[in-house]
Design a protein around this motif. Structure first.
Motif, mmCIF file in Angstrom:
data_model
loop_
_atom_site.group_PDB
_atom_site.id
_atom_site.type_symbol
_atom_site.label_atom_id
_atom_site.label_comp_id
_atom_site.label_asym_id
_atom_site.label_seq_id
_atom_site.Cartn_x
_atom_site.Cartn_y
_atom_site.Cartn_z
ATOM 1 N N LYS A 172 0.841 11.730 -9.949
ATOM 2 C CA LYS A 172 0.052 12.951 -9.826
ATOM 3 C C LYS A 172 0.935 14.184 -9.967
ATOM 4 O O LYS A 172 0.581 15.149 -10.646
ATOM 5 C CB LYS A 172 -0.677 12.954 -8.489
ATOM 6 C CG LYS A 172 -1.569 14.165 -8.294
ATOM 7 C CD LYS A 172 -2.292 14.104 -6.956
ATOM 8 C CE LYS A 172 -3.173 15.331 -6.785
ATOM 9 N NZ LYS A 172 -3.862 15.308 -5.463
ATOM 10 N N ARG A 215 0.835 -1.210 0.000
ATOM 11 C CA ARG A 215 0.000 0.000 0.000
ATOM 12 C C ARG A 215 0.863 1.251 0.000
ATOM 13 O O ARG A 215 0.556 2.225 -0.681
ATOM 14 C CB ARG A 215 -0.919 -0.015 1.224
ATOM 15 C CG ARG A 215 -2.065 -1.004 1.115
ATOM 16 C CD ARG A 215 -2.968 -0.892 2.342
ATOM 17 N NE ARG A 215 -4.112 -1.789 2.217
ATOM 18 C CZ ARG A 215 -5.041 -1.930 3.165
ATOM 19 N NH1 ARG A 215 -4.945 -1.217 4.296
ATOM 20 N NH2 ARG A 215 -6.047 -2.750 2.966
ATOM 21 N N ALA A 216 1.926 1.187 0.796
ATOM 22 C CA ALA A 216 2.804 2.364 0.843
ATOM 23 C C ALA A 216 3.433 2.619 -0.529
ATOM 24 O O ALA A 216 3.537 3.762 -0.980
ATOM 25 C CB ALA A 216 3.877 2.143 1.910
ATOM 26 N N GLU A 266 0.762 3.982 -2.893
ATOM 27 C CA GLU A 266 0.474 5.381 -2.584
ATOM 28 C C GLU A 266 1.603 6.288 -3.069
ATOM 29 O O GLU A 266 1.375 7.383 -3.588
ATOM 30 C CB GLU A 266 0.259 5.539 -1.081
ATOM 31 C CG GLU A 266 -1.027 4.898 -0.576
ATOM 32 C CD GLU A 266 -1.151 5.006 0.929
ATOM 33 O OE1 GLU A 266 -0.192 5.503 1.566
ATOM 34 O OE2 GLU A 266 -2.201 4.589 1.473
ATOM 35 N N ALA A 290 1.337 6.536 -6.877
ATOM 36 C CA ALA A 290 0.219 7.403 -7.242
ATOM 37 C C ALA A 290 0.569 8.863 -7.013
ATOM 38 O O ALA A 290 0.234 9.746 -7.825
ATOM 39 C CB ALA A 290 -1.021 7.004 -6.438
ATOM 40 N N GLU A 291 1.263 9.143 -5.913
ATOM 41 C CA GLU A 291 1.655 10.514 -5.616
ATOM 42 C C GLU A 291 2.653 11.032 -6.656
ATOM 43 O O GLU A 291 2.571 12.189 -7.115
ATOM 44 C CB GLU A 291 2.272 10.573 -4.216
ATOM 45 C CG GLU A 291 2.618 11.975 -3.760
ATOM 46 C CD GLU A 291 1.375 12.831 -3.528
ATOM 47 O OE1 GLU A 291 1.508 14.063 -3.579
ATOM 48 O OE2 GLU A 291 0.273 12.269 -3.308
#
Length: 303
Positions: free
Chosen positions: A294, A283-284, A287, A290-291
């Motif tokens: 973005k 998950r880390a 994330e 994804a960051e």
């Protein structure tokens, strides 16, 4: 005048002789008195030496003349449980006694046994000592109960009842009226009941006096309980040190046994913790990706 002088001289010589005899008698009496005193002192000294050489008191005579119920209880520990149990049972049989009751409980490594042993009274002291040599003694007590008065009262009452029973039988043989026969038979029945009751009570006392009762509790342990060798502070300090060391050893052993016992639970907890960490890392990473995407889009869209 000459005759008077001679007579006076004779009287003086006689008085001097009597005085000498009296003095010698007193001297002899004094000598006898001194010798007598010396003899008495010598006799006292010899008597004291004989008294000092007398053996210790023997209570066997007291037990023969009195009706004493001897009892004892011991708390024992052992590391070799099977051998200790076999030794106790063999010692009881060798002493001419028997096991009145026994019971066991627990699992190997922490088993417990309790016995009620009956041994002949004359073997009580030696048997008590042997038990203390067979296992580790944590505590021990022994005592006696004097039932001489109760036993004597029973014997006296029984003798009176037996005499009464014989008289009632004699009267019953002579009775001719039905009322008298019934009355005498009822009195005989009551008398026989009392005789039977007192005979049973006397038999119970005979058993308790003839065979001493020893209660034994035996525990299987890995570390023997420390027992003070005396009542002083040093002995108590040494006992505390041994108890603390034994407690530490027992705690370490218990912790190891606990870990071995719950290893499946530990394995499941470890597996669950590993899965949780893997999911959290994924998950880390997701994330973080994804960051980053973005931020990259935001950088491309800026003129």
């Amino acid at each position: 005048m000459k005759r008077r002088g001679i007579c006076l001289l004779l009287v003086l010589l006689l008085l001097a002789g009597l005085a000498a005899c009296g003095g010698g008698g007193e001297t002899a009496a004094a000598s006898d008195s001194t010798a007598s005193s010396a003899g008495q002192e010598a006799g006292w000294a010899e008597g004291g030496a004989e008294a000092a050489e007398q053996p210790a008191a023997d209570f066997s005579t007291v037990r023969q003349n009195a009706k004493l119920i001897l009892s004892a209880d011991l708390a024992l520990e052992t590391r070799d449980y099977d051998k200790a149990v076999a030794d106790i049972e063999q010692m009881t049989a060798a002493a001419g006694g028997y096991i009145q009751s026994s019971g066991t409980s627990g699992e190997p490594g922490s088993r417990f046994a309790n016995y009620t042993l009956r041994v002949p009274q004359e073997k009580f002291e030696s048997f008590f000592s042997q038990l203390g040599e067979t296992c580790h003694v944590v505590s021990s007590n022994r005592w006696s109960e004097d039932v001489t008065d109760q036993y004597t009262d029973i014997e006296t009452h029984l003798a009176t009842l037996r005499t009464k029973h014989e008289r009632l039988l004699s009267l019953l043989d002579q009775a001719s009226k039905m009322e008298d026969i019934i009355s005498l038979e009822n009195a005989l029945a009551d008398c026989e009941y009392e005789i039977d009751s007192l005979t049973g009570e006397k038999r119970q006392y005979d058993d308790l006096v003839s065979f001493a009762t020893i209660t034994v509790s035996l525990s299987e342990v890995q570390t023997l309980t420390a027992v003070a060798d005396g009542a002083g502070f040093g002995a108590q300090l040494a006992q505390a040190a041994r108890s603390g060391l034994g407690g530490l050893t027992a705690a370490v052993r218990g912790g190891i046994l606990l870990l071995v016992t719950i290893w499946p639970v530990l394995l499941l907890l470890g597996a669950g913790g590993g899965i949780f960490l893997c999911i959290r890392r994924r998950r880390a990473k997701a994330e973080a990706a994804a960051e980053a995407a973005k931020q990259e889009q935001d950088g491309c869209g800026t003129p």
